[in-house]
Scaffold this motif. Structure first.
Motif, PDB file in Angstrom:
ATOM      1  N   GLY A  33       0.804  -1.218   0.000  1.00  0.00           N
ATOM      2  CA  GLY A  33       0.000   0.000   0.000  1.00  0.00           C
ATOM      3  C   GLY A  33       0.831   1.259   0.000  1.00  0.00           C
ATOM      4  O   GLY A  33       0.304   2.362  -0.171  1.00  0.00           O
ATOM      5  N   SER A  34       2.153   1.109   0.189  1.00  0.00           N
ATOM      6  CA  SER A  34       3.050   2.256   0.107  1.00  0.00           C
ATOM      7  C   SER A  34       3.161   2.723  -1.339  1.00  0.00           C
ATOM      8  O   SER A  34       2.689   2.049  -2.269  1.00  0.00           O
ATOM      9  N   ALA A  35       3.796   3.870  -1.534  1.00  0.00           N
ATOM     10  CA  ALA A  35       3.892   4.430  -2.882  1.00  0.00           C
ATOM     11  C   ALA A  35       5.291   4.962  -3.141  1.00  0.00           C
ATOM     12  O   ALA A  35       5.982   5.415  -2.225  1.00  0.00           O
ATOM     13  N   LEU A  36       5.705   4.886  -4.392  1.00  0.00           N
ATOM     14  CA  LEU A  36       6.945   5.489  -4.856  1.00  0.00           C
ATOM     15  C   LEU A  36       6.598   6.664  -5.759  1.00  0.00           C
ATOM     16  O   LEU A  36       5.878   6.499  -6.747  1.00  0.00           O
ATOM     17  N   VAL A  37       7.105   7.841  -5.400  1.00  0.00           N
ATOM     18  CA  VAL A  37       6.922   9.056  -6.199  1.00  0.00           C
ATOM     19  C   VAL A  37       8.297   9.446  -6.713  1.00  0.00           C
ATOM     20  O   VAL A  37       9.219   9.666  -5.925  1.00  0.00           O
ATOM     21  N   LEU A  38       8.439   9.550  -8.026  1.00  0.00           N
ATOM     22  CA  LEU A  38       9.772   9.726  -8.592  1.00  0.00           C
ATOM     23  C   LEU A  38       9.726  10.683  -9.767  1.00  0.00           C
ATOM     24  O   LEU A  38       8.809  10.631 -10.589  1.00  0.00           O
ATOM     25  N   THR A  39      10.712  11.566  -9.830  1.00  0.00           N
ATOM     26  CA  THR A  39      10.925  12.356 -11.042  1.00  0.00           C
ATOM     27  C   THR A  39      12.390  12.226 -11.437  1.00  0.00           C
ATOM     28  O   THR A  39      13.267  12.092 -10.582  1.00  0.00           O
ATOM     29  N   MET A  40      12.642  12.283 -12.764  1.00  0.00           N
ATOM     30  CA  MET A  40      13.993  12.040 -13.251  1.00  0.00           C
ATOM     31  C   MET A  40      14.204  12.732 -14.600  1.00  0.00           C
ATOM     32  O   MET A  40      13.320  12.738 -15.449  1.00  0.00           O
ATOM     33  N   MET A  41      15.385  13.276 -14.771  1.00  0.00           N
ATOM     34  CA  MET A  41      15.729  13.943 -16.022  1.00  0.00           C
ATOM     35  C   MET A  41      15.752  12.958 -17.182  1.00  0.00           C
ATOM     36  O   MET A  41      16.160  11.807 -17.040  1.00  0.00           O
ATOM     37  N   THR A  42      15.312  13.440 -18.362  1.00  0.00           N
ATOM     38  CA  THR A  42      15.359  12.636 -19.573  1.00  0.00           C
ATOM     39  C   THR A  42      15.826  13.486 -20.747  1.00  0.00           C
ATOM     40  O   THR A  42      15.615  14.705 -20.771  1.00  0.00           O
ATOM     41  N   ALA A  43      16.448  12.832 -21.709  1.00  0.00           N
ATOM     42  CA  ALA A  43      16.807  13.500 -22.962  1.00  0.00           C
ATOM     43  C   ALA A  43      15.881  13.070 -24.094  1.00  0.00           C
ATOM     44  O   ALA A  43      16.151  13.351 -25.257  1.00  0.00           O
ATOM     45  N   ASP A  44      14.779  12.396 -23.757  1.00  0.00           N
ATOM     46  CA  ASP A  44      13.868  11.883 -24.779  1.00  0.00           C
ATOM     47  C   ASP A  44      13.188  12.989 -25.576  1.00  0.00           C
ATOM     48  O   ASP A  44      12.860  12.796 -26.752  1.00  0.00           O
ATOM     49  N   PHE A  45      12.940  14.139 -24.944  1.00  0.00           N
ATOM     50  CA  PHE A  45      12.141  15.183 -25.591  1.00  0.00           C
ATOM     51  C   PHE A  45      13.007  16.240 -26.280  1.00  0.00           C
ATOM     52  O   PHE A  45      12.699  16.668 -27.389  1.00  0.00           O
ATOM     53  N   GLU A  46      14.070  16.657 -25.633  1.00  0.00           N
ATOM     54  CA  GLU A  46      14.946  17.706 -26.168  1.00  0.00           C
ATOM     55  C   GLU A  46      16.406  17.286 -25.985  1.00  0.00           C
ATOM     56  O   GLU A  46      17.115  17.823 -25.133  1.00  0.00           O
ATOM     57  N   PRO A  47      16.861  16.311 -26.756  1.00  0.00           N
ATOM     58  CA  PRO A  47      18.193  15.754 -26.500  1.00  0.00           C
ATOM     59  C   PRO A  47      19.326  16.763 -26.534  1.00  0.00           C
ATOM     60  O   PRO A  47      20.223  16.720 -25.685  1.00  0.00           O
ATOM     61  N   GLU A  48      19.306  17.690 -27.475  1.00  0.00           N
ATOM     62  CA  GLU A  48      20.418  18.634 -27.588  1.00  0.00           C
ATOM     63  C   GLU A  48      20.413  19.632 -26.423  1.00  0.00           C
ATOM     64  O   GLU A  48      21.472  19.931 -25.848  1.00  0.00           O
ATOM     65  N   ASN A  49      19.238  20.151 -26.074  1.00  0.00           N
ATOM     66  CA  ASN A  49      19.164  21.076 -24.948  1.00  0.00           C
ATOM     67  C   ASN A  49      19.601  20.416 -23.645  1.00  0.00           C
ATOM     68  O   ASN A  49      20.323  21.006 -22.831  1.00  0.00           O
ATOM     69  N   VAL A  50      19.153  19.188 -23.440  1.00  0.00           N
ATOM     70  CA  VAL A  50      19.516  18.477 -22.209  1.00  0.00           C
ATOM     71  C   VAL A  50      21.015  18.206 -22.182  1.00  0.00           C
ATOM     72  O   VAL A  50      21.662  18.352 -21.135  1.00  0.00           O
ATOM     73  N   ARG A  51      21.584  17.826 -23.317  1.00  0.00           N
ATOM     74  CA  ARG A  51      23.035  17.586 -23.363  1.00  0.00           C
ATOM     75  C   ARG A  51      23.803  18.844 -22.987  1.00  0.00           C
ATOM     76  O   ARG A  51      24.770  18.792 -22.207  1.00  0.00           O
ATOM     77  N   ARG A  52      23.354  19.989 -23.501  1.00  0.00           N
ATOM     78  CA  ARG A  52      24.044  21.241 -23.169  1.00  0.00           C
ATOM     79  C   ARG A  52      23.902  21.571 -21.686  1.00  0.00           C
ATOM     80  O   ARG A  52      24.831  22.052 -21.049  1.00  0.00           O
ATOM     81  N   GLY A  53      22.717  21.303 -21.142  1.00  0.00           N
ATOM     82  CA  GLY A  53      22.511  21.542 -19.719  1.00  0.00           C
ATOM     83  C   GLY A  53      23.392  20.647 -18.865  1.00  0.00           C
ATOM     84  O   GLY A  53      23.972  21.103 -17.861  1.00  0.00           O
ATOM     85  N   ILE A  54      23.519  19.378 -19.239  1.00  0.00           N
ATOM     86  CA  ILE A  54      24.384  18.444 -18.514  1.00  0.00           C
ATOM     87  C   ILE A  54      25.834  18.916 -18.574  1.00  0.00           C
ATOM     88  O   ILE A  54      26.568  18.878 -17.578  1.00  0.00           O
ATOM     89  N   ASP A  55      26.243  19.400 -19.732  1.00  0.00           N
ATOM     90  CA  ASP A  55      27.617  19.906 -19.875  1.00  0.00           C
ATOM     91  C   ASP A  55      27.854  21.129 -18.994  1.00  0.00           C
ATOM     92  O   ASP A  55      28.931  21.287 -18.413  1.00  0.00           O
ATOM     93  N   ALA A  56      26.838  22.002 -18.896  1.00  0.00           N
ATOM     94  CA  ALA A  56      26.987  23.188 -18.058  1.00  0.00           C
ATOM     95  C   ALA A  56      27.114  22.804 -16.590  1.00  0.00           C
ATOM     96  O   ALA A  56      27.931  23.366 -15.844  1.00  0.00           O
ATOM     97  N   TYR A  57      26.317  21.852 -16.147  1.00  0.00           N
ATOM     98  CA  TYR A  57      26.442  21.361 -14.773  1.00  0.00           C
ATOM     99  C   TYR A  57      27.828  20.748 -14.556  1.00  0.00           C
ATOM    100  O   TYR A  57      28.463  20.962 -13.516  1.00  0.00           O
ATOM    101  N   ALA A  58      28.292  19.959 -15.528  1.00  0.00           N
ATOM    102  CA  ALA A  58      29.596  19.315 -15.399  1.00  0.00           C
ATOM    103  C   ALA A  58      30.705  20.346 -15.264  1.00  0.00           C
ATOM    104  O   ALA A  58      31.652  20.170 -14.483  1.00  0.00           O
ATOM    105  N   ALA A  59      30.579  21.451 -16.002  1.00  0.00           N
ATOM    106  CA  ALA A  59      31.577  22.513 -15.897  1.00  0.00           C
ATOM    107  C   ALA A  59      31.575  23.144 -14.511  1.00  0.00           C
ATOM    108  O   ALA A  59      32.592  23.687 -14.063  1.00  0.00           O
ATOM    109  N   GLY A  60      30.428  23.061 -13.823  1.00  0.00           N
ATOM    110  CA  GLY A  60      30.322  23.570 -12.458  1.00  0.00           C
ATOM    111  C   GLY A  60      30.631  22.523 -11.409  1.00  0.00           C
ATOM    112  O   GLY A  60      30.453  22.761 -10.215  1.00  0.00           O
TER     113      GLY A  60
END
Length: 266
Positions: free
Chosen positions: A184-211
């Motif tokens: 009866g318990s529940a798992l609530v989860l959100t997670m980043m995906t590149a399925d919708f905007e792969p190039e934008n997400v890749r750039r965002g990941i790179d910006a985080y990596a630079a930080g």
């Protein structure tokens, strides 16, 4: 409050921190110039980052309310981040004042704010546990004085697992926690995906990596693997903006590159 509580937690203001950058995305004030600098750099190359942060927060509100209205009275929120009103306990206790909520984070920044801001109803309980998300057994041990693990618990992992790679134990983390919870318990989860905007997400990941921050984007199938053996609530795994949005799906400026879902343990 519970857990280990350092009297004067050290806060490094020379490097950006994910919790503070997220706070900046949400329009909060609990961040430093270095966090704002990274936030602005990310939004300059990925306009969807701001949209995703706000849609993620709204998803958390809807999912928490849905579970509280269905009878869940206990909530375990791991990777709390800096409290931003309304926070999870305020949503749950507005539905059921006797709700018991345990927040978990391993960040001295969050700890400092938790002492000042996490105040619940007299009927319920709102506690903070300092522990590392990668140490689920310690989390369960420290949450046990507040939560009855023999009764249903809503486990919230909101925007946490894209900071934990598979090789760092992301699946073991989730399975250890879910296995310890009652039916009866529940798992609530959100997670980043590149399925919708792969190039934008890749750039965002790179910006985080630079930080100095590592992020992992996962596909729909990879997210689904975290829900094996659980019963997904409708509409299943979808963009957080499209999970029971009511009359409004806020994607007019583009898709939201976060998957979200809620599932019950049979």
């Amino acid at each position: 409050m519970t857990g280990t509580e350092p009297a004067a937690p050290y806060i490094d203001t020379t490097r950006p921190h994910p919790a503070r950058v997220y706070d900046w995305f949400l329009g909060g004030k609990d961040n430093y110039p270095v966090d704002e600098e990274l936030g602005r750099r990310i939004t300059a190359i990925d306009q969807g980052a701001l949209r995703a942060a706000r849609a993620n927060r709204a998803f958390m509100h809807r999912a928490t309310r849905t579970l509280a209205e269905s009878g869940v009275r206990q909530f375990l929120d791991i990777g709390t981040g800096i409290p931003t009103a309304p926070n999870l306990h305020q949503i749950a206790q507005s539905v059921t004042p006797d709700a018991r909520v345990v927040y978990v984070d391993n960040d001295p920044i969050v700890l400092a704010h938790a002492h000042a801001l996490l105040r619940g109803t007299p009927e319920g309980a709102t506690e903070y546990v300092q522990a590392d998300a990668r140490d689920p057994r310690t989390i369960l041990e420290r949450a046990a004085p507040v939560l009855d693990l023999d009764r249903p618990v809503a486990l919230s992992l909101i925007a946490l697992l894209h900071f934990v790679a598979d090789e760092d134990g992301a699946h073991d983390l989730v399975s250890t926690l879910v296995d310890a919870l009652a039916p009866g318990s529940a798992l609530v989860l959100t997670m980043m995906t590149a399925d919708f905007e792969p190039e934008n997400v890749r750039r965002g990941i790179d910006a985080y990596a630079a930080g100095g921050v590592t992020l992992v984007a996962r596909s729909h199938d990879e997210v689904a693997a975290f829900f094996q053996g659980l019963d997904l609530l409708e509409p299943g795994i979808t963009s957080v903006a499209r999970w029971r949005p009511g009359d409004r799906v806020d994607e007019k400026d583009g898709p939201v590159s976060l998957y979200g879902a809620v599932a019950r343990k049979p």
